[in-house]
Design an enzyme around this catalytic site. Structure first.
Site, PDB file in Angstrom:
ATOM      1  CG  HIS A   1       0.661   6.189   4.875  1.00 25.29           C
ATOM      2  ND1 HIS A   1      -0.255   7.202   5.094  1.00 25.29           N
ATOM      3  CD2 HIS A   1       0.078   5.051   5.272  1.00 25.29           C
ATOM      4  CE1 HIS A   1      -1.339   6.668   5.639  1.00 25.29           C
ATOM      5  NE2 HIS A   1      -1.175   5.376   5.736  1.00 25.29           N
TER       6      HIS A   1
ATOM      7  CD  GLU B   1      -6.992  -0.230   0.991  1.00 26.40           C
ATOM      8  OE1 GLU B   1      -6.980   0.849   1.597  1.00 26.40           O
ATOM      9  OE2 GLU B   1      -6.408  -1.232   1.422  1.00 26.40           O
TER      10      GLU B   1
ATOM     11  NE  ARG C   1      -8.954   9.123   4.174  1.00 27.27           N
ATOM     12  CZ  ARG C   1      -9.374   8.533   5.295  1.00 27.27           C
ATOM     13  NH1 ARG C   1      -8.903   7.346   5.640  1.00 27.27           N
ATOM     14  NH2 ARG C   1     -10.284   9.098   6.055  1.00 27.27           N
TER      15      ARG C   1
ATOM     16  CG  HIS D   1      -7.865   4.275   1.060  1.00 30.14           C
ATOM     17  ND1 HIS D   1      -7.899   4.240   2.439  1.00 30.14           N
ATOM     18  CD2 HIS D   1      -9.134   4.556   0.662  1.00 30.14           C
ATOM     19  CE1 HIS D   1      -9.131   4.487   2.853  1.00 30.14           C
ATOM     20  NE2 HIS D   1      -9.894   4.680   1.800  1.00 30.14           N
TER      21      HIS D   1
ATOM     22  CD  GLU E   1      -7.016  -6.052   3.264  1.00 29.17           C
ATOM     23  OE1 GLU E   1      -6.909  -6.253   2.034  1.00 29.17           O
ATOM     24  OE2 GLU E   1      -6.473  -5.088   3.829  1.00 29.17           O
TER      25      GLU E   1
ATOM     26  NE  ARG F   1      -7.284  11.421   5.916  1.00 28.32           N
ATOM     27  CZ  ARG F   1      -7.697  10.996   7.106  1.00 28.32           C
ATOM     28  NH1 ARG F   1      -6.893  10.255   7.854  1.00 28.32           N
ATOM     29  NH2 ARG F   1      -8.894  11.294   7.574  1.00 28.32           N
TER      30      ARG F   1
ATOM     31  CB  THR G   1      -8.958   2.227   8.008  1.00 28.30           C
ATOM     32  OG1 THR G   1      -8.905   2.835   6.724  1.00 28.30           O
ATOM     33  CG2 THR G   1     -10.141   1.280   8.073  1.00 28.30           C
TER      34      THR G   1
ATOM     35  CG  ASN H   1      -1.905   1.141   1.243  1.00 24.39           C
ATOM     36  OD1 ASN H   1      -1.529   2.269   0.951  1.00 24.39           O
ATOM     37  ND2 ASN H   1      -3.158   0.840   1.559  1.00 24.39           N
TER      38      ASN H   1
ATOM     39  CG  HIS I   1      -5.157  -1.091   9.597  1.00 25.65           C
ATOM     40  ND1 HIS I   1      -5.516  -0.019   8.825  1.00 25.65           N
ATOM     41  CD2 HIS I   1      -4.808  -0.589  10.810  1.00 25.65           C
ATOM     42  CE1 HIS I   1      -5.405   1.084   9.551  1.00 25.65           C
ATOM     43  NE2 HIS I   1      -4.979   0.778  10.751  1.00 25.65           N
TER      44      HIS I   1
HETATM   45  C1  LIG Z   1      -8.017  -0.346   5.021  1.00 25.29           C
HETATM   46  C2  LIG Z   1      -6.649  -0.133   5.562  1.00 25.29           C
HETATM   47  O1  LIG Z   1      -6.282  -0.545   6.618  1.00 25.29           O
HETATM   48  C3  LIG Z   1      -5.714   0.656   4.778  1.00 25.29           C
HETATM   49  O2  LIG Z   1      -5.549   0.124   3.537  1.00 25.29           O
HETATM   50  C4  LIG Z   1      -6.209   2.060   4.651  1.00 25.29           C
HETATM   51  O3  LIG Z   1      -5.714   2.638   3.468  1.00 25.29           O
HETATM   52  C5  LIG Z   1      -5.699   2.810   5.848  1.00 25.29           C
HETATM   53  O4  LIG Z   1      -6.093   4.134   5.675  1.00 25.29           O
HETATM   54  P1  LIG Z   1      -4.941   5.231   5.529  1.00 25.29           P
HETATM   55  O5  LIG Z   1      -4.103   4.800   4.357  1.00 25.29           O
HETATM   56  O6  LIG Z   1      -5.702   6.475   5.277  1.00 25.29           O
HETATM   57  O7  LIG Z   1      -4.187   5.176   6.828  1.00 25.29           O
HETATM   58  N1  LIG Z   2      -5.769  -2.701   3.740  1.00 20.43           N
HETATM   59  C1  LIG Z   2      -4.582  -2.569   4.560  1.00 20.43           C
HETATM   60  C2  LIG Z   2      -3.521  -1.848   3.799  1.00 20.43           C
HETATM   61  O1  LIG Z   2      -3.632  -1.691   2.597  1.00 20.43           O
HETATM   62  C3  LIG Z   2      -2.324  -1.346   4.499  1.00 20.43           C
HETATM   63  O2  LIG Z   2      -2.619  -0.929   5.798  1.00 20.43           O
HETATM   64  P1  LIG Z   2      -1.359  -0.364   6.630  1.00 20.43           P
HETATM   65  O3  LIG Z   2      -0.268  -1.397   6.530  1.00 20.43           O
HETATM   66  O4  LIG Z   2      -0.950   0.924   5.975  1.00 20.43           O
HETATM   67  O5  LIG Z   2      -1.859  -0.187   8.032  1.00 20.43           O
END
Ligand SMILES: CC(=O)[C@@H](O)[C@H](O)COP(=O)(O)O
Ligand SMILES: NCC(=O)COP(=O)(O)O
Length: 239
Positions: free
Chosen positions: A10, A70, A45, A43, A151, A49, A101, A7, A190
């Site tokens: 960030h 996402e 959103r 994601h 998930e 953000r 999340t 993911n 997560h």
């Molecule tokens: C669903 C999950 O846990 C993450 O994939 C999600 O993207 C977390 O949200 P942020 O990336 O905004 O922290």
């Molecule tokens: N769905 C979880 C994800 O994509 C990553 O979550 P995190 O490792 O950033 O908390």
């Protein structure tokens, strides 16, 4: 072999801190692929953000592994996903006040809105997954909606310590069994990191882990390619 979804949200968080052009999550995705990512998760959103609409457009043109989009069950973002046509759409809850999340979708009490989003994603040829708390009743409700995967939210497991963590792990194992019985793919994510990931990867029937924040944090120190390669090596030892 456990599939690793990286993911890159960030990376975009750092960029958005100055509303500028770097670091580019698109470049991060390419480096993550070189490090061994099986998929790229992003994601979009409602509050934008971190990941921006431009990122989605360019990622869909450049990512060569699985794409996992996402999104909340919001009509406008669902429309963007249906146009982008990622391999997977993972429906997640969102609230503007959250830092990240906080919980899983309440499939039991919000099935109408979730079912509508699933139908639109399926019509667009997108595989569907629901981000849920590790509760058997939520797994059962997800199965009734005909999704391809669930998930499991590993946030409580990641935050728990000692005995409490074993309790959370047991919840995840039980929901893994329920997911497999319902013939859905078992994903989790997560809060997973380089020290807590093993026990989750070892859950029977676990197919895919989506990991972002800890990999991006490590990438700040060693680079994205190496950060992903380190996580890949851990997972390859496990399953
Ligand atoms: C669903 C999950 O846990 C993450 O994939 C999600 O993207 C977390 O949200 P942020 O990336 O905004 O922290
Ligand atoms: N769905 C979880 C994800 O994509 C990553 O979550 P995190 O490792 O950033 O908390």
């Amino acid at each position: 072999m456990i599939e690793l979804g990286v993911n890159i949200d960030h990376v975009a968080t750092v960029r958005q801190a100055r509303r500028t052009y770097e670091p580019d999550p698109v470049v991060a995705a390419a480096l993550a692929e070189q490090g061994g990512a099986d998929g790229i998760t992003f994601h979009l959103r409602e509050d934008r953000r971190h990941i921006q609409d431009r990122d989605v457009d360019v990622l869909m043109q450049t990512v060569t592994v699985k794409t996992n989009f996402e999104l909340a069950c919001a009509d406008d973002v669902v429309a963007i996903a249906c146009h982008a046509k990622p391999d997977w759409g993972l429906l997640v809850p969102e609230s503007r006040e959250e830092v990240t999340t906080e919980g899983g979708l309440d499939v039991i009490n919000d099935k109408g809105r979730i079912a509508k989003a699933i139908a639109r994603l399926k019509d667009a040829g997108i595989l569907t997954s629901l981000f849920i708390d590790p509760e058997p009743a939520q797994v059962e409700a997800a199965a009734k909606l005909g999704v391809d995967a669930v998930e499991l939210h590993t946030g409580p497991y990641a935050l728990a310590k000692h005995d409490a963590r074993q309790v959370e792990l047991s919840r995840l194992v039980a929901c893994g069994q329920a997911t497999q019985s319902a013939n859905m793919r078992l994903h989790a994510g997560h809060g997973l990191n380089y020290t807590n990931v093993r026990d989750v990867a070892m859950i029977p029937a676990m197919v895919e882990l989506n990991i972002g924040h800890s990999i991006v944090s490590r990438a700040v120190m060693v680079g994205m390619r190496e950060a992903v390669a380190e996580m890949r090596r851990i997972l390859d030892l496990v399953a």
